[in-house]
Design a protein around this motif. Structure first.
Motif, PDB file in Angstrom:
ATOM      1  N   LEU A   1       7.923  10.065   1.163  1.00 50.88           N
ATOM      2  CA  LEU A   1       8.315  11.056   0.162  1.00 50.88           C
ATOM      3  C   LEU A   1       9.070  12.236   0.759  1.00 50.88           C
ATOM      4  N   GLY A   2       9.481  12.095   2.011  1.00 49.84           N
ATOM      5  CA  GLY A   2      10.464  13.020   2.566  1.00 49.84           C
ATOM      6  C   GLY A   2       9.962  14.351   3.059  1.00 49.84           C
ATOM      7  N   ARG A   3       8.656  14.465   3.332  1.00 54.79           N
ATOM      8  CA  ARG A   3       8.145  15.783   3.707  1.00 54.79           C
ATOM      9  C   ARG A   3       8.786  16.314   4.991  1.00 54.79           C
ATOM     10  N   LEU A   4       8.973  15.453   5.996  1.00 54.54           N
ATOM     11  CA  LEU A   4       9.610  15.918   7.231  1.00 54.54           C
ATOM     12  C   LEU A   4      11.073  16.274   7.001  1.00 54.54           C
ATOM     13  N   VAL A   5      11.772  15.443   6.242  1.00 52.67           N
ATOM     14  CA  VAL A   5      13.192  15.689   5.979  1.00 52.67           C
ATOM     15  C   VAL A   5      13.368  17.011   5.247  1.00 52.67           C
ATOM     16  N   ILE A   6      12.594  17.224   4.185  1.00 48.85           N
ATOM     17  CA  ILE A   6      12.716  18.453   3.402  1.00 48.85           C
ATOM     18  C   ILE A   6      12.336  19.669   4.244  1.00 48.85           C
TER      19      ILE A   6
ATOM     20  N   ILE B   1      12.354   7.195  -2.722  1.00 45.77           N
ATOM     21  CA  ILE B   1      13.670   7.842  -2.700  1.00 45.77           C
ATOM     22  C   ILE B   1      13.991   8.471  -4.058  1.00 45.77           C
ATOM     23  N   GLU B   2      13.657   7.786  -5.131  1.00 45.09           N
ATOM     24  CA  GLU B   2      13.885   8.337  -6.474  1.00 45.09           C
ATOM     25  C   GLU B   2      13.101   9.626  -6.682  1.00 45.09           C
ATOM     26  N   LYS B   3      11.868   9.665  -6.196  1.00 48.31           N
ATOM     27  CA  LYS B   3      11.047  10.868  -6.351  1.00 48.31           C
ATOM     28  C   LYS B   3      11.639  12.037  -5.575  1.00 48.31           C
ATOM     29  N   ILE B   4      12.139  11.758  -4.375  1.00 46.78           N
ATOM     30  CA  ILE B   4      12.761  12.823  -3.582  1.00 46.78           C
ATOM     31  C   ILE B   4      13.983  13.377  -4.301  1.00 46.78           C
ATOM     32  N   HIS B   5      14.824  12.490  -4.833  1.00 46.98           N
ATOM     33  CA  HIS B   5      16.049  12.935  -5.505  1.00 46.98           C
ATOM     34  C   HIS B   5      15.761  13.661  -6.817  1.00 46.98           C
ATOM     35  N   LYS B   6      14.652  13.332  -7.471  1.00 47.77           N
ATOM     36  CA  LYS B   6      14.252  14.090  -8.655  1.00 47.77           C
ATOM     37  C   LYS B   6      13.807  15.496  -8.251  1.00 47.77           C
TER      38      LYS B   6
ATOM     39  N   VAL C   1      18.633  11.461   1.657  1.00 47.84           N
ATOM     40  CA  VAL C   1      17.778  10.292   1.891  1.00 47.84           C
ATOM     41  C   VAL C   1      18.346   9.106   1.125  1.00 47.84           C
ATOM     42  N   GLU C   2      18.046   7.901   1.607  1.00 49.50           N
ATOM     43  CA  GLU C   2      18.495   6.686   0.926  1.00 49.50           C
ATOM     44  C   GLU C   2      17.519   5.555   1.217  1.00 49.50           C
ATOM     45  N   SER C   3      17.568   4.513   0.373  1.00 49.86           N
ATOM     46  CA  SER C   3      16.730   3.344   0.606  1.00 49.86           C
ATOM     47  C   SER C   3      17.490   2.359   1.490  1.00 49.86           C
ATOM     48  N   GLY C   4      16.753   1.666   2.354  1.00 46.90           N
ATOM     49  CA  GLY C   4      17.397   0.714   3.249  1.00 46.90           C
ATOM     50  C   GLY C   4      16.398   0.020   4.156  1.00 46.90           C
ATOM     51  N   ASP C   5      16.881  -0.966   4.866  1.00 46.97           N
ATOM     52  CA  ASP C   5      16.079  -1.806   5.753  1.00 46.97           C
ATOM     53  C   ASP C   5      16.163  -1.253   7.173  1.00 46.97           C
ATOM     54  N   LEU C   6      15.033  -0.923   7.764  1.00 47.05           N
ATOM     55  CA  LEU C   6      15.028  -0.372   9.116  1.00 47.05           C
ATOM     56  C   LEU C   6      15.446  -1.401  10.159  1.00 47.05           C
ATOM     57  N   ARG C   7      15.444  -2.672   9.766  1.00 45.77           N
ATOM     58  CA  ARG C   7      15.866  -3.727  10.699  1.00 45.77           C
ATOM     59  C   ARG C   7      17.384  -3.908  10.687  1.00 45.77           C
TER      60      ARG C   7
ATOM     61  N   PRO D   1       0.809  -1.223   0.000  1.00 48.54           N
ATOM     62  CA  PRO D   1       0.000   0.000   0.000  1.00 48.54           C
ATOM     63  C   PRO D   1       0.836   1.264   0.000  1.00 48.54           C
ATOM     64  N   TRP D   2       2.076   1.202   0.526  1.00 51.48           N
ATOM     65  CA  TRP D   2       2.917   2.401   0.554  1.00 51.48           C
ATOM     66  C   TRP D   2       3.528   2.677  -0.818  1.00 51.48           C
ATOM     67  N   ASN D   3       3.945   1.637  -1.537  1.00 57.77           N
ATOM     68  CA  ASN D   3       4.419   1.878  -2.898  1.00 57.77           C
ATOM     69  C   ASN D   3       3.299   2.446  -3.757  1.00 57.77           C
ATOM     70  N   GLU D   4       2.086   1.920  -3.550  1.00 56.24           N
ATOM     71  CA  GLU D   4       0.931   2.439  -4.278  1.00 56.24           C
ATOM     72  C   GLU D   4       0.708   3.909  -3.920  1.00 56.24           C
ATOM     73  N   GLU D   5       0.903   4.246  -2.650  1.00 53.42           N
ATOM     74  CA  GLU D   5       0.774   5.634  -2.195  1.00 53.42           C
ATOM     75  C   GLU D   5       1.780   6.533  -2.906  1.00 53.42           C
ATOM     76  N   TRP D   6       3.032   6.110  -2.945  1.00 52.71           N
ATOM     77  CA  TRP D   6       4.062   6.971  -3.542  1.00 52.71           C
ATOM     78  C   TRP D   6       3.871   7.120  -5.048  1.00 52.71           C
ATOM     79  N   GLU D   7       3.253   6.134  -5.684  1.00 55.75           N
ATOM     80  CA  GLU D   7       2.990   6.244  -7.116  1.00 55.75           C
ATOM     81  C   GLU D   7       1.970   7.339  -7.421  1.00 55.75           C
ATOM     82  N   GLN D   8       1.011   7.539  -6.514  1.00 56.16           N
ATOM     83  CA  GLN D   8      -0.072   8.470  -6.826  1.00 56.16           C
ATOM     84  C   GLN D   8       0.152   9.883  -6.296  1.00 56.16           C
ATOM     85  N   TYR D   9       1.167  10.072  -5.450  1.00 61.25           N
ATOM     86  CA  TYR D   9       1.430  11.401  -4.893  1.00 61.25           C
ATOM     87  C   TYR D   9       2.793  11.911  -5.337  1.00 61.25           C
ATOM     88  N   SER D  10       2.929  13.224  -5.288  1.00 59.60           N
ATOM     89  CA  SER D  10       4.201  13.860  -5.605  1.00 59.60           C
ATOM     90  C   SER D  10       4.809  14.422  -4.327  1.00 59.60           C
ATOM     91  N   VAL D  11       6.102  14.672  -4.364  1.00 59.40           N
ATOM     92  CA  VAL D  11       6.767  15.311  -3.231  1.00 59.40           C
ATOM     93  C   VAL D  11       6.142  16.680  -2.975  1.00 59.40           C
TER      94      VAL D  11
END
Length: 234
Positions: free
Chosen positions: A60-65, A84-89, A96-102, A17-27
Motif C-alpha cells: 500500500l505504498g507506505r515507504l514510497v509515500i 496500486i488502485e488504493k494508492i492512486h485513490k 507506483v504501478e502494478s507489475g511482475d518483479l521477475r 494473503p497479501w490481497n486479503e491484507e490490502w482489502e482490510q487496510y487503508s493507505v
C-alpha cells in the motif's frame, strides 16, 4: 535448509494473503506505522535524495509515500492491482504501478537503490529470478536493501499458528463446504542459505542486521525474527 509454508485455499481459487491484507487496510492506516518503522535508520544509511530508489513489492505504498514526502526519488511496483488502485485513490501523483518483479518494466541500470520488504520469499520458483532482475535494474555499485522472515523455531511456530487460524475460519463457515487443498505461499530461509542466494545472484553483502519486525508481531504470534540485508553489486 529452507522450509516451505502454506495457505489453505479453495480448490478453484487461491486466497492470496497479501490481497486479503490490502482489502482490510487503508493507505492512511499503514502510514501510521511508518514514522517509527524500525528499518528507517537502516535504509537511510544507504539512501539520499539524489539517488533513484525502487521499492519492489510496495504493497500500500507506505515507504514510497513517506520517502517522497521527505524529498527522495522513490518509485514503487507491486503485483497487486488492488494495492496500486488504493494508492492512486489516496494520491494519484504517487509513482507506483502494478507489475511482475521477475520481469520489471525498467531499463538496465535504472536505479541506485532497490528495496524489498518481506516479498522475495513468496516466489515458488525461489528467489533467484527476482534477485537477478534486481541486479539488472540496479546501476553498477547499486544497493539492494532486503528483509525476509528467517527460519527459526519462532518463525516456524508462527506460521503453524497462522495455518491453525485458517482452519478455524473454515470450521466456522467462512469457506464452508468447499473442497480444500494446500497451495504454496512462500519459503522460510536460514540466514546462511539466503546469504548464499544473494551472493549467487551477483551481490556482495555489506551488512546483515537482525531485526524484530513489528508487523511480524502483529500478524503472527509468537513473533518471527526477520533480517535486513544491505548488499552491493559485486
Amino acid at each position: 535448509m529452507s522450509k516451505r509454508f502454506y495457505e489453505l485455499v479453495q480448490a478453484d481459487k487461491v486466497f492470496d494473503p497479501w490481497n486479503e491484507e490490502w482489502e482490510q487496510y487503508s493507505v492512511e492506516r499503514t502510514l501510521q506505522w511508518i514514522e517509527n518503522h524500525e528499518h528507517n535508520r537502516f535504509y537511510e544509511k544507504y539512501m539520499e535524495p539524489s539517488k533513484k530508489v525502487l521499492e519492489a513489492g510496495c504493497g500500500l505504498g507506505r515507504l514510497v509515500i513517506y520517502y517522497r514526502r521527505k524529498g527522495y526519488q522513490i518509485t514503487g511496483i507491486d503485483k497487486s492491482e488492488t494495492a496500486i488502485e488504493k494508492i492512486h485513490k489516496f494520491d494519484p501523483l504517487i509513482p507506483v504501478e502494478s507489475g511482475d518483479l521477475r520481469a520489471l518494466p525498467y531499463k538496465d541500470s535504472s536505479f541506485d537503490v532497490y528495496i524489498s520488504e518481506g516479498v522475495i520469499e513468496h516466489d515458488p520458483g525461489g528467489p533467484g529470478v527476482i534477485l537477478k532482475e534486481a541486479l539488472r535494474v540496479l546501476k553498477p555499485g547499486g544497493t539492494l536493501l532486503i528483509s525476509i522472515p528467517v527460519l527459526s523455531p519462532f518463525s516456524s511456530l508462527a506460521y503453524s499458528f497462522r495455518g491453525i487460524k485458517q482452519r478455524v475460519k473454515i470450521i466456522s463457515g467462512r469457506i464452508k463446504n468447499k473442497p480444500m487443498k494446500r497451495e504454496f505461499e512462500g519459503f522460510l530461509f536460514s540466514a546462511a542459505e539466503f546469504k548464499k542466494h544473494i551472493e549467487t545472484a551477483g551481490f556482495r553483502i555489506m551488512e546483515l542486521q537482525p531485526t524484530l519486525h513489528a508487523a511480524g508481531l502483529y500478524r503472527f504470534f509468537p513473533p518471527a525474527r526477520n533480517s535486513a540485508i544491505a548488499t552491493q553489486n559485486a
